[in-house]
Write a protein that holds these residues in place. Structure first.
Motif, mmCIF file in Angstrom:
data_model
loop_
_atom_site.group_PDB
_atom_site.id
_atom_site.type_symbol
_atom_site.label_atom_id
_atom_site.label_comp_id
_atom_site.label_asym_id
_atom_site.label_seq_id
_atom_site.Cartn_x
_atom_site.Cartn_y
_atom_site.Cartn_z
ATOM 1 N N GLY A 1 -0.883 18.622 29.972
ATOM 2 C CA GLY A 1 -1.007 17.784 28.839
ATOM 3 C C GLY A 1 -1.248 18.622 27.653
ATOM 4 O O GLY A 1 -1.855 17.770 26.827
ATOM 5 N N THR A 2 -1.686 19.782 27.901
ATOM 6 C CA THR A 2 -1.769 20.457 26.503
ATOM 7 C C THR A 2 -0.915 21.465 26.074
ATOM 8 O O THR A 2 0.215 21.897 26.807
ATOM 9 C CB THR A 2 -3.238 21.437 26.773
ATOM 10 N N ASP A 3 -0.758 22.101 24.740
ATOM 11 C CA ASP A 3 -0.033 22.790 24.208
ATOM 12 C C ASP A 3 -0.422 24.258 24.923
ATOM 13 O O ASP A 3 -1.284 24.737 24.614
ATOM 14 C CB ASP A 3 0.238 22.669 22.727
ATOM 15 N N ILE B 1 9.957 8.800 12.658
ATOM 16 C CA ILE B 1 8.707 9.799 12.763
ATOM 17 C C ILE B 1 8.336 9.631 14.124
ATOM 18 O O ILE B 1 8.286 8.595 14.679
ATOM 19 C CB ILE B 1 7.683 9.082 11.828
ATOM 20 N N LYS B 2 8.024 10.690 14.808
ATOM 21 C CA LYS B 2 7.674 11.104 16.168
ATOM 22 C C LYS B 2 6.132 10.523 16.118
ATOM 23 O O LYS B 2 5.320 11.180 15.499
ATOM 24 C CB LYS B 2 7.821 12.334 16.435
ATOM 25 N N LEU B 3 5.625 9.517 17.124
ATOM 26 C CA LEU B 3 4.674 9.167 17.309
ATOM 27 C C LEU B 3 3.902 9.595 18.608
ATOM 28 O O LEU B 3 2.885 9.089 18.901
ATOM 29 C CB LEU B 3 4.291 7.580 17.073
ATOM 30 N N GLY B 4 4.240 10.578 19.342
ATOM 31 C CA GLY B 4 3.842 11.175 20.592
ATOM 32 C C GLY B 4 4.012 10.213 21.668
ATOM 33 O O GLY B 4 5.119 9.453 21.751
ATOM 34 N N PRO B 5 3.172 9.982 22.385
ATOM 35 C CA PRO B 5 3.334 9.004 23.618
ATOM 36 C C PRO B 5 3.340 7.450 23.111
ATOM 37 O O PRO B 5 3.906 6.863 23.939
ATOM 38 C CB PRO B 5 1.973 9.202 24.462
ATOM 39 N N ARG C 1 3.482 12.544 34.535
ATOM 40 C CA ARG C 1 2.743 13.755 34.656
ATOM 41 C C ARG C 1 3.504 14.515 33.405
ATOM 42 O O ARG C 1 4.587 14.902 33.469
ATOM 43 C CB ARG C 1 2.834 14.517 35.928
ATOM 44 N N VAL C 2 2.462 15.263 32.655
ATOM 45 C CA VAL C 2 2.948 16.105 31.409
ATOM 46 C C VAL C 2 2.820 17.420 31.923
ATOM 47 O O VAL C 2 1.725 17.765 32.002
ATOM 48 C CB VAL C 2 2.334 15.636 29.987
ATOM 49 N N VAL D 1 9.237 16.756 28.552
ATOM 50 C CA VAL D 1 7.613 17.110 28.625
ATOM 51 C C VAL D 1 7.147 17.312 30.210
ATOM 52 O O VAL D 1 6.185 17.732 30.641
ATOM 53 C CB VAL D 1 6.688 16.128 27.965
ATOM 54 N N GLN D 2 8.284 17.098 31.175
ATOM 55 C CA GLN D 2 7.977 17.060 32.470
ATOM 56 C C GLN D 2 8.450 18.231 33.187
ATOM 57 O O GLN D 2 8.418 18.471 34.493
ATOM 58 C CB GLN D 2 8.725 15.869 33.429
#
Length: 326
Positions: free
Chosen positions: A103-105, A231-235, A260-261, A300-301
């Protein structure tokens, strides 16, 4: 290799050889890495090629083993590399990436200053058969690499527009590559208003337009001639505002749930693959955003930047088993 007909879609930028840590921890402590390919523009090229589009990739790599690896990887994915030049004087860019905590960069260390791709110039665009081009996809990374690569970006927009090709633009901000936020903002907004579809993340849109809400960010570009702002809004999903059948329409499409990210890098590129492929397939914008959310969720998986991008067959399965939440 023998070239067939010229590609209908084109992307350009910098592909780098990436080394991903095999275990968690600071890069200075890691002894084992897995080699992969990285680069936002080529991620999109790979994703569109996997979906059956005839995609070309324009860049430069060094006359080294890393450049050879990049070419072989892209060609194995079905990307047309006739416009991938070899620079005997400058190296291929490299990056080292930590294994991300869920879940983190992840932290990334780059070795790209003075790379072969940073020496791209407007001359590189002249060999492209623009008359055959249906669509150009661009990001804000090439204009951040150097003055000559920046000039190439503007030249491509001019040629694609004159030829009647559609253009998508993902800002893909890299503030550390720019002299200042002001320079970045002014340059990328000049490019953005030359595109048909602009695809920023919400934070990117806020930085570029100095406006807070998606509606206001979209207005900034629509009032300057852009056809659609996505526009991308994430989750939470994605936001659309644009012209449909002569009338302006706006809506939000909810995101696809993910259990699960693993690694968020590449999610925006997956989103771009979904939106661009659907729009070029003639799908309506609502369906395009849903497909973008879907492919972004796949990205992201996995650990790599492009390993989660689906093939046609996999996308058909996903679109069949997941509810259309548009």
């Amino acid at each position: 290799m023998t070239h067939s007909a010229p590609p209908e879609l084109l992307t350009f930028g910098e592909a780098m050889t990436m080394f991903v840590a095999e275990c968690h921890g600071e890069l200075s402590t890691i002894e084992r890495f897995t080699r992969r390919i990285a680069g936002a523009d080529n991620n999109v090229a790979i994703g569109l090629a996997r979906l059956g589009f005839k995609v070309g990739w324009l860049s430069r790599v060094g006359e080294d083993v890393f450049g050879t690896f990049i070419r072989r990887t892209l060609e194995a994915e079905g990307v047309d590399c006739r416009h991938l030049g070899v620079d005997p004087e400058h190296p291929t860019g490299l990056l080292f990436k930590e294994r991300a905590q869920e879940g983190t960069d992840p932290n990334v260390t780059y070795f790209r200053r003075g790379s072969a791709a940073s020496h791209l110039s407007p001359d590189d665009a002249e060999a492209v058969d623009i008359a055959a081009l249906r669509h150009l996809h661009a990001t804000g990374i090439p204009p951040a690499l150097s003055e000559s690569a920046r000039a190439l970006s503007f030249r491509f927009f001019e040629r694609a527009r004159a030829a009647g090709a559609s253009i998508s633009f993902d800002p893909n901000l890299r503030p550390r590559l720019w002299g200042s936020d002001k320079e970045m903002r002014e340059t990328l907004n000049r490019l953005a208003v030359g595109a048909d579809w602009v695809l920023p993340g919400l934070a990117e849109g806020r930085l570029l337009t100095e406006r807070e809400h998606p509606e206001a960010i979209a207005d900034f570009y629509l009032s300057r001639g852009v056809s659609a702002v996505i526009i991308k809004l994430g989750p939470e999903g994605s936001y659309y505002r644009g012209i449909l059948s002569g009338q302006e329409e706006s809506f939000i499409v909810a995101g696809c749930p993910v259990d699960r990210v693993i690694d968020t890098v590449g999610a925006g590129d997956g989103f771009a693959v979904g939106v661009i492929s659907a729009l070029l397939d003639g799908q309506d914008p609502r369906k395009a955003l849903w497909r973008g959310n879907l492919i972004g969720a796949q990205a992201v998986q996995v650990i790599g930047d492009m390993e989660g991008l689906p093939t046609c067959e996999r996308l058909t399965v996903l679109e069949g088993i997941l509810p259309d939440i548009s």
